[in-house]
Design an enzyme around this catalytic site. Sequence first.
Site, PDB file in Angstrom:
ATOM      1  CG  ASP A 182      -1.950   1.075   1.205  1.00 21.35           C
ATOM      2  OD1 ASP A 182      -2.369   1.444   0.089  1.00 21.35           O
ATOM      3  OD2 ASP A 182      -2.347   1.557   2.278  1.00 21.35           O
ATOM      4  CD  GLU A 267      -3.485   2.755  -4.627  1.00 24.88           C
ATOM      5  OE1 GLU A 267      -4.319   3.467  -5.184  1.00 24.88           O
ATOM      6  OE2 GLU A 267      -3.071   2.944  -3.477  1.00 24.88           O
ATOM      7  CG  ASP A 347      -1.078   3.123   6.467  1.00 25.55           C
ATOM      8  OD1 ASP A 347      -2.073   3.491   5.807  1.00 25.55           O
ATOM      9  OD2 ASP A 347      -0.378   3.899   7.142  1.00 25.55           O
TER      10      ASP A 347
END
Length: 373
Positions: A182, A267, A347
């Site tokens: 992330d 992502e 996170d």
Amino acid sequence: MLKAFRYRLNPTKAQEAVLNEQLWLCRQLYNSALQERRDAYKKARKTITGYDQMKYLTEIKEALPEYKGIYSQVLQDVLKRLDKSFQRFFSRIKVGRTPGYPRFQGRDRYDSLCYPQSGFSVSDKTAFFSKIGNIRIRLHRPLEGKIKTATIRRDCGEWYVSYVCEVEAQPLPVTGNSVGVDVGTTWFAITSDGEFVENPRHFQNSMKKLRVAQRSVSRKKNKRSNRRRKAVQHVAKLHRKVSRQRLDFHHKTAGKLIKENDLIAHEDLNVGGMGRGNLARSIHDVGWSQFFSLLSQKAECAARSIVRVDPRYTSQGCNPCGYVSKANRLSQSRFVCQQCGHTENADVNAARNILGRAVPSGINVAVVNASVA
Ligand SMILES: [Zn+2]
């Protein structure tokens, strides 16, 4: 697969003058070709393509002999670049995005000459370019594979060449690990293994200096003053420094992830970016896309897998039980599931969700257990 190698060039004063002259002429050609395409469309609704324009290059050389001093494929490449920017423009219209018409190139914006196939060679100490000559080069690392293209670039008064080469993939040994990554604004990246990757200190320092320098430029109102010109140069140099430091850091971070994992999930920046983020995120986007593209190049080279996942709700969903709620996120860093009570760094939880979307749940659970132990 293709890999780029970049080296510093040390042209003589005379060679530098030739390079600057050629850049200037190529920029003129680019801008005139753009003007022609604009006019043809405005006046006659006619679309001229890059190939139409290439047919006129011989004529141009007759009328303007200074263009004879430039390698013909370099000139063709100028028109191809313009053609590409028109194609991007048309495809953006097609998908209904803000189009952004191809722009005229200002004095400092046009700064590279591309030899797309031939007309160049390189040895230990010199790089040869047709119509320019032998320029001294510093080969700080060996060139590999078969050279496809050579691009000379001017960067704040320094000269570089990039060779794009066809190289063999070199698969790395299988590790049995998968990881979710992330990217964040506080930390550069957080992995599903609970590793926090910080932006390096020296990079943060340069960013600070850059901000100070930019303020100093904006204070100098007289656009023509010498002091303003110097301040602008200073900003440009700092920019270069920052982008080099960033690139170096991205190389190292991506290299480490590739070495340690068979599969990396992150992502997809093109999906749901706005829904998930804020302004700070969109500012970071530029850096992240460079990082992700390096990551996928390295993955291709090492025969690793990259999976891009839809990031929506990865920050709100509980990784063990799957319960999704805004209320799960107590603060920027604290995640407490309102259903099962699972407590975790927010996170790390998001990174695990990203990994979970990329691989079958069995592997995901194994990874989660391994890091708990
Ligand atoms: Zn839960």
